[in-house]
Scaffold this motif. Structure first.
Motif, PDB file in Angstrom:
ATOM      1  N   PHE A  36       0.945  -1.139   0.318  1.00 44.75           N
ATOM      2  CA  PHE A  36      -0.054   0.020  -0.310  1.00 44.75           C
ATOM      3  C   PHE A  36       0.963   1.310  -0.359  1.00 44.75           C
ATOM      4  CE2 PHE A  36      -3.012  -2.777   1.654  1.00 44.75           C
ATOM      5  CZ  PHE A  36      -4.328  -2.443   1.749  1.00 44.75           C
ATOM      6  N   LEU A  37       0.636   2.558  -0.754  1.00 40.50           N
ATOM      7  CA  LEU A  37       1.171   3.621  -0.450  1.00 40.50           C
ATOM      8  C   LEU A  37      -0.103   4.099  -0.276  1.00 40.50           C
ATOM      9  CD1 LEU A  37       3.101   5.540  -1.227  1.00 40.50           C
ATOM     10  CD2 LEU A  37       2.237   5.778  -3.393  1.00 40.50           C
ATOM     11  N   ASP A  38       0.211   5.114   0.900  1.00 38.68           N
ATOM     12  CA  ASP A  38      -1.333   5.917   1.708  1.00 38.68           C
ATOM     13  C   ASP A  38      -0.830   6.931   0.734  1.00 38.68           C
ATOM     14  OD1 ASP A  38      -2.289   3.519   2.735  1.00 38.68           O
ATOM     15  OD2 ASP A  38      -1.696   4.320   5.011  1.00 38.68           O
ATOM     16  N   MET A  39      -1.987   7.975   1.384  1.00 35.66           N
ATOM     17  CA  MET A  39      -1.682   9.459   0.706  1.00 35.66           C
ATOM     18  C   MET A  39      -2.305  10.183   2.026  1.00 35.66           C
ATOM     19  SD  MET A  39       0.358  10.648  -2.066  1.00 35.66           S
ATOM     20  CE  MET A  39       0.712   9.142  -3.130  1.00 35.66           C
ATOM     21  N   THR A  40      -1.927  11.338   2.054  1.00 34.17           N
ATOM     22  CA  THR A  40      -2.461  12.631   2.722  1.00 34.17           C
ATOM     23  C   THR A  40      -2.619  14.113   1.796  1.00 34.17           C
ATOM     24  OG1 THR A  40       0.220  13.593   2.650  1.00 34.17           O
ATOM     25  CG2 THR A  40      -0.979  12.492   4.460  1.00 34.17           C
ATOM     26  N   GLU A  41      -3.166  14.809   2.108  1.00 35.71           N
ATOM     27  CA  GLU A  41      -3.501  15.926   0.108  1.00 35.71           C
ATOM     28  C   GLU A  41      -1.977  16.720   0.162  1.00 35.71           C
ATOM     29  OE1 GLU A  41      -7.141  16.991   3.395  1.00 35.71           O
ATOM     30  OE2 GLU A  41      -4.730  16.177   3.573  1.00 35.71           O
ATOM     31  N   TRP A  69      -9.799   7.738   3.801  1.00 38.24           N
ATOM     32  CA  TRP A  69      -9.510   8.167   2.535  1.00 38.24           C
ATOM     33  C   TRP A  69      -9.982   9.242   1.749  1.00 38.24           C
ATOM     34  CZ3 TRP A  69      -8.665   3.459  -0.416  1.00 38.24           C
ATOM     35  CH2 TRP A  69      -9.025   2.242   0.344  1.00 38.24           C
ATOM     36  N   LEU A  70      -9.214   9.631   1.239  1.00 32.41           N
ATOM     37  CA  LEU A  70      -8.530  10.528   0.641  1.00 32.41           C
ATOM     38  C   LEU A  70      -9.265  10.324  -1.199  1.00 32.41           C
ATOM     39  CD1 LEU A  70      -6.970  12.940   0.669  1.00 32.41           C
ATOM     40  CD2 LEU A  70      -5.044  12.190  -0.654  1.00 32.41           C
ATOM     41  N   ASN A  71     -10.288  10.894  -1.208  1.00 37.68           N
ATOM     42  CA  ASN A  71     -10.651  10.730  -2.796  1.00 37.68           C
ATOM     43  C   ASN A  71     -10.624  12.212  -3.375  1.00 37.68           C
ATOM     44  OD1 ASN A  71     -13.726   8.431  -1.585  1.00 37.68           O
ATOM     45  ND2 ASN A  71     -12.495  10.353  -0.254  1.00 37.68           N
ATOM     46  N   LEU A  72     -10.341  11.923  -5.506  1.00 37.31           N
ATOM     47  CA  LEU A  72      -9.254  12.972  -5.666  1.00 37.31           C
ATOM     48  C   LEU A  72     -10.526  12.501  -6.910  1.00 37.31           C
ATOM     49  CD1 LEU A  72      -6.293  11.822  -4.580  1.00 37.31           C
ATOM     50  CD2 LEU A  72      -6.208  14.376  -4.748  1.00 37.31           C
TER      51      LEU A  72
END
Length: 198
Positions: free
Chosen positions: A149-154, A187-190
């Motif tokens: 997994f590669l998690d993400m912040t803004e 979750w970060l959605n884009l």
């Protein structure tokens, strides 16, 4: 990536049971609201086929791919269309799709792989096309319960997008997990739009 694919091969039935009936309509509707009727969508890492079936039922044209042969077979049966087995890095289309839907899929790539795949997504989209992406929220990168997994912040995603180039962030929001008993996961959605650069 190989270990992650093996996980899906071995756990396809359980994964499908956990994800296929989940109500994801709010995000699906937001994505579709940005497309013309009859648009061509690529479901990029389609998993169970849940979203492909939704888009087909709404009258959109859909191509679906997944890296797992077992997932492709199951999704083909469920959606009624042929789902192509393909790795994300193998996307080679040019200005073909109006929208690319990558729901909880390209989060299995390393940072460098993701940067390369974002460039491929950009090329595959028509001018001013859109892409939906989602990542587990946070700063973790590595193996978690048998998958990478590669998690993400803004901030981390903005930096990555700056490196990849060509997109503007049109929508960005954080949600809880829609699966039962996963509400504490974020979750970060884009939604990205391909920049019209002439």
């Amino acid at each position: 990536m190989r270990k992650t694919l093996l996980y899906y091969e071995q756990n396809a039935e359980n994964f499908i049971r956990e994800t296929r009936e989940v109500d994801f309509s709010e995000v699906q509707e937001l994505f579709l609201s940005k497309l013309e009727k009859g648009a061509l969508i690529l479901d990029f890492g389609c998993g169970s086929g849940r979203d492909t079936k939704c888009f087909l039922n709404r009258g959109y044209f859909v191509e679906a791919v997944d890296g797992s042969a077992e997932m492709c077979r199951a999704a083909s049966r469920y959606t009624g269309i042929e789902v192509k087995q393909m790795l994300f890095q193998e996307l080679e289309e040019y200005e073909k799709y109006d929208g690319i839907w990558a729901c909880a899929s390209i989060l299995h790539l390393t940072h460098n792989e993701l940067k390369g795949v974002l460039k491929k997504i950009l090329l595959a989209l028509k001018k001013e096309g859109i892409a939906y992406l989602s990542f587990k929220y946070g700063a973790f990168e590595g193996e978690r319960r048998g998958r990478y997994f590669l998690d993400m912040t803004e901030e981390a995603f903005a930096e990555l997008l700056n490196e990849a180039g060509g997109f503007d962030i049109e929508e960005e929001w954080i949600t809880g997990d829609v699966r039962p008993e996963r509400g504490d996961e974020r979750w970060l959605n884009l939604i990205l739009r391909k920049r019209n650069e002439g």
